[in-house]
Structure formats: structure tokens, C-alpha cells
Design a protein around this motif. Structure first.
Motif, PDB file in Angstrom:
ATOM      1  N   CYS A   2       6.800   0.822  51.871  1.00 44.99           N
ATOM      2  CA  CYS A   2       6.994   1.001  53.326  1.00 44.99           C
ATOM      3  C   CYS A   2       8.454   0.870  53.856  1.00 44.99           C
ATOM      4  CB  CYS A   2       6.156  -0.242  53.710  1.00 44.99           C
ATOM      5  SG  CYS A   2       6.265  -0.911  55.669  1.00 44.99           S
ATOM      6  N   GLU A   3       8.714   1.427  55.038  1.00 47.60           N
ATOM      7  CA  GLU A   3      10.083   1.356  55.615  1.00 47.60           C
ATOM      8  C   GLU A   3      10.604  -0.231  55.778  1.00 47.60           C
ATOM      9  OE1 GLU A   3      10.860   4.038  58.920  1.00 47.60           O
ATOM     10  OE2 GLU A   3       9.965   5.652  57.897  1.00 47.60           O
ATOM     11  N   THR A   4       9.708  -0.969  56.394  1.00 50.25           N
ATOM     12  CA  THR A   4      10.340  -2.149  56.788  1.00 50.25           C
ATOM     13  C   THR A   4      10.004  -3.409  55.484  1.00 50.25           C
ATOM     14  OG1 THR A   4       9.370  -2.102  58.809  1.00 50.25           O
ATOM     15  CG2 THR A   4       9.641  -4.255  58.220  1.00 50.25           C
ATOM     16  N   CYS A   5       8.855  -3.285  55.034  1.00 52.75           N
ATOM     17  CA  CYS A   5       8.446  -4.300  53.693  1.00 52.75           C
ATOM     18  C   CYS A   5       9.311  -3.668  52.572  1.00 52.75           C
ATOM     19  CB  CYS A   5       7.057  -4.112  53.576  1.00 52.75           C
ATOM     20  SG  CYS A   5       6.138  -4.900  55.025  1.00 52.75           S
ATOM     21  N   GLY A   6       9.268  -2.476  52.007  1.00 57.21           N
ATOM     22  CA  GLY A   6      10.067  -1.902  51.009  1.00 57.21           C
ATOM     23  C   GLY A   6      11.215  -2.408  51.027  1.00 57.21           C
ATOM     24  N   GLN A   7      12.069  -2.176  52.262  1.00 56.73           N
ATOM     25  CA  GLN A   7      13.156  -2.320  52.403  1.00 56.73           C
ATOM     26  C   GLN A   7      13.760  -3.943  52.100  1.00 56.73           C
ATOM     27  OE1 GLN A   7      14.946   0.300  51.632  1.00 56.73           O
ATOM     28  NE2 GLN A   7      16.335  -0.387  52.930  1.00 56.73           N
ATOM     29  N   LYS A   8      12.693  -4.726  52.785  1.00 54.11           N
ATOM     30  CA  LYS A   8      12.923  -6.225  52.448  1.00 54.11           C
ATOM     31  C   LYS A   8      12.874  -6.617  50.842  1.00 54.11           C
ATOM     32  CE  LYS A   8      11.004  -9.037  56.255  1.00 54.11           C
ATOM     33  NZ  LYS A   8       9.830  -9.722  56.704  1.00 54.11           N
ATOM     34  N   PHE A   9      12.145  -6.062  50.045  1.00 55.98           N
ATOM     35  CA  PHE A   9      12.191  -6.149  48.759  1.00 55.98           C
ATOM     36  C   PHE A   9      13.527  -5.583  48.357  1.00 55.98           C
ATOM     37  CE2 PHE A   9       7.207  -5.206  48.994  1.00 55.98           C
ATOM     38  CZ  PHE A   9       7.082  -6.425  48.721  1.00 55.98           C
ATOM     39  N   LYS A  10      13.871  -4.526  48.454  1.00 58.97           N
ATOM     40  CA  LYS A  10      15.258  -4.039  48.006  1.00 58.97           C
ATOM     41  C   LYS A  10      16.223  -4.616  48.205  1.00 58.97           C
ATOM     42  CE  LYS A  10      13.423   0.719  47.599  1.00 58.97           C
ATOM     43  NZ  LYS A  10      13.380   1.713  48.283  1.00 58.97           N
ATOM     44  N   THR A  11      16.300  -5.249  49.669  1.00 57.17           N
ATOM     45  CA  THR A  11      17.527  -6.129  49.939  1.00 57.17           C
ATOM     46  C   THR A  11      17.538  -7.646  49.923  1.00 57.17           C
ATOM     47  OG1 THR A  11      16.793  -6.110  52.275  1.00 57.17           O
ATOM     48  CG2 THR A  11      18.222  -4.273  51.701  1.00 57.17           C
ATOM     49  N   GLU A  12      16.126  -8.136  50.088  1.00 56.19           N
ATOM     50  CA  GLU A  12      16.175  -9.731  50.267  1.00 56.19           C
ATOM     51  C   GLU A  12      15.914 -10.283  48.925  1.00 56.19           C
ATOM     52  OE1 GLU A  12      17.400 -11.244  52.922  1.00 56.19           O
ATOM     53  OE2 GLU A  12      17.727  -9.155  53.756  1.00 56.19           O
ATOM     54  N   MET A  13      15.177  -9.755  48.029  1.00 59.98           N
ATOM     55  CA  MET A  13      14.634 -10.306  46.838  1.00 59.98           C
ATOM     56  C   MET A  13      16.050 -10.798  45.924  1.00 59.98           C
ATOM     57  SD  MET A  13      11.467 -10.796  46.408  1.00 59.98           S
ATOM     58  CE  MET A  13      11.260 -10.979  44.432  1.00 59.98           C
ATOM     59  N   GLY A  44       7.630 -13.359  53.550  1.00 57.53           N
ATOM     60  CA  GLY A  44       6.248 -13.166  54.409  1.00 57.53           C
ATOM     61  C   GLY A  44       5.374 -12.901  53.257  1.00 57.53           C
ATOM     62  N   TYR A  45       5.353 -13.265  51.981  1.00 49.12           N
ATOM     63  CA  TYR A  45       4.314 -12.900  50.806  1.00 49.12           C
ATOM     64  C   TYR A  45       3.956 -14.164  50.086  1.00 49.12           C
ATOM     65  CZ  TYR A  45       5.857  -8.217  52.027  1.00 49.12           C
ATOM     66  OH  TYR A  45       5.997  -6.852  52.500  1.00 49.12           O
ATOM     67  N   ASP A  46       2.645 -14.354  50.248  1.00 45.51           N
ATOM     68  CA  ASP A  46       2.355 -15.701  48.813  1.00 45.51           C
ATOM     69  C   ASP A  46       3.049 -15.322  47.607  1.00 45.51           C
ATOM     70  OD1 ASP A  46       0.692 -16.049  50.597  1.00 45.51           O
ATOM     71  OD2 ASP A  46      -1.247 -15.454  50.058  1.00 45.51           O
ATOM     72  N   ALA A  47       3.324 -16.658  46.942  1.00 48.73           N
ATOM     73  CA  ALA A  47       3.896 -16.589  45.441  1.00 48.73           C
ATOM     74  C   ALA A  47       3.056 -17.614  44.868  1.00 48.73           C
ATOM     75  CB  ALA A  47       5.480 -16.996  45.753  1.00 48.73           C
ATOM     76  N   TYR A 102       5.645 -13.735  57.741  1.00 49.91           N
ATOM     77  CA  TYR A 102       4.340 -12.867  57.565  1.00 49.91           C
ATOM     78  C   TYR A 102       4.176 -12.089  58.863  1.00 49.91           C
ATOM     79  CZ  TYR A 102      -0.418 -11.594  57.364  1.00 49.91           C
ATOM     80  OH  TYR A 102      -1.393 -10.819  57.292  1.00 49.91           O
ATOM     81  N   GLU A 103       4.398 -12.577  60.012  1.00 48.39           N
ATOM     82  CA  GLU A 103       4.103 -12.007  61.320  1.00 48.39           C
ATOM     83  C   GLU A 103       5.162 -10.818  61.625  1.00 48.39           C
ATOM     84  OE1 GLU A 103       1.825 -11.815  63.855  1.00 48.39           O
ATOM     85  OE2 GLU A 103       0.699 -13.246  62.307  1.00 48.39           O
ATOM     86  N   SER A 104       6.402 -11.035  60.828  1.00 54.08           N
ATOM     87  CA  SER A 104       7.524 -10.028  61.140  1.00 54.08           C
ATOM     88  C   SER A 104       7.119  -8.606  60.077  1.00 54.08           C
ATOM     89  CB  SER A 104       8.820 -10.470  60.452  1.00 54.08           C
ATOM     90  OG  SER A 104       8.863 -10.611  59.451  1.00 54.08           O
ATOM     91  N   LEU A 105       6.162  -8.756  59.259  1.00 53.40           N
ATOM     92  CA  LEU A 105       5.753  -7.466  58.374  1.00 53.40           C
ATOM     93  C   LEU A 105       5.208  -6.460  59.338  1.00 53.40           C
ATOM     94  CD1 LEU A 105       4.320  -9.212  54.933  1.00 53.40           C
ATOM     95  CD2 LEU A 105       6.461  -8.396  55.523  1.00 53.40           C
ATOM     96  N   ASP A 106       5.261  -5.300  58.890  1.00 54.44           N
ATOM     97  CA  ASP A 106       4.519  -3.951  59.722  1.00 54.44           C
ATOM     98  C   ASP A 106       2.964  -4.490  59.707  1.00 54.44           C
ATOM     99  OD1 ASP A 106       6.741  -2.828  60.149  1.00 54.44           O
ATOM    100  OD2 ASP A 106       6.408  -1.115  58.684  1.00 54.44           O
ATOM    101  N   GLY A 107       2.390  -3.933  60.649  1.00 54.16           N
ATOM    102  CA  GLY A 107       0.794  -4.145  60.690  1.00 54.16           C
ATOM    103  C   GLY A 107       0.224  -3.804  59.627  1.00 54.16           C
ATOM    104  N   CYS A 108       0.386  -2.798  58.942  1.00 53.30           N
ATOM    105  CA  CYS A 108      -0.223  -2.156  57.704  1.00 53.30           C
ATOM    106  C   CYS A 108      -0.120  -3.057  56.627  1.00 53.30           C
ATOM    107  CB  CYS A 108       0.243  -0.891  57.311  1.00 53.30           C
ATOM    108  SG  CYS A 108       1.958  -0.550  57.121  1.00 53.30           S
TER     109      CYS A 108
END
Length: 119
Positions: free
Chosen positions: A46-57, A97-100, A110-116
Motif C-alpha cells: 500500500c502506498e501509505t501503509c507500505g511506506q510506513k513499514f519501510k520508513t518507520e519500522m 497503527g497495528y496490533d503487536a 490506526y485512524e491515519s491508515l488508508d481505508g483499505c
């Protein structure tokens, strides 16, 4: 050819020093698998969520590397145990925005994630 006991002792001491530092460094890297929940089949791309993983993790203190298995819904995290704790990593994932595991996703994140990517 004469044997120099001082040189042998020096070489042995240096070898032991480097070996002990190598063993010590190996013990600080830990691996953990954290269960999460993904609401779609493309969060990783996902453009939004995938980028979060790549940059924020990797901004989570002590995290060296991670792998997201979107089919198994798990994060495999490699981290420096001298710089962080498992709880701090789970809290960091929650702030994305993810459970752990037992730590629920931060509601605002969580609200900032894309709707999908939301239920």
C-alpha cells in the motif's frame, strides 16, 4: 628458529579480545516474532501503509531489521537487546497503527491508515 613467548602471549591476548567482542556482539542481537492483524491483502505494498513499514519500522530504537509476513500476519524483528526491549518494540508498532501481540494499535495511528487497511 627461536620461539618468543612474549609474542605468543600477545597474539593469544589479542585473539581472545577479538573473539570475546565478537561473541558479545552476537548475544545482543535478538529475534522475535510478533503477531499482528492486517485488514487487507496488500498492506505491505500500500502506498501509505507500505511506506510506513519501510520508513518507520527501522526508526524504532534498537530495531536492526524486520520482515513482514502478510500471509501469516507476523513481524519478525531483529533487534539490539542492549538498546531496546520487546515491550518498546511492540509499543512502536502500535504507534504505527497495528496490533503487536497483546498491545493493541494506537487508535489515532490506526485512524491515519488508508481505508483499505482498516476493518
Amino acid at each position: 628458529m627461536s620461539k618468543n613467548p612474549i609474542l605468543k602471549t600477545f597474539v593469544l591476548a589479542v585473539s581472545l579480545f577479538f573473539f570475546s567482542n565478537f561473541v558479545s556482539a552476537q548475544k545482543t542481537t535478538q529475534k522475535v516474532v510478533i503477531k499482528t492483524f492486517l485488514h487487507c491483502d496488500h498492506c505491505k505494498e500500500c502506498e501509505t501503509c507500505g511506506q510506513k513499514f519501510k520508513t518507520e519500522m527501522l526508526k524504532i530504537k534498537g530495531v536492526k531489521m524486520y520482515e513482514l509476513d502478510d500471509k501469516a500476519m507476523t513481524f519478525t524483528i531483529y533487534y539490539n537487546s542492549k538498546k531496546t526491549t520487546l515491550q518498546a518494540i511492540k509499543d512502536g508498532i502500535s504507534k504505527l497503527g497495528y496490533d503487536a501481540d497483546d498491545v493493541k494499535a494506537n487508535p489515532e495511528a490506526y485512524e491515519s491508515l488508508d481505508g483499505c487497511c482498516k476493518a
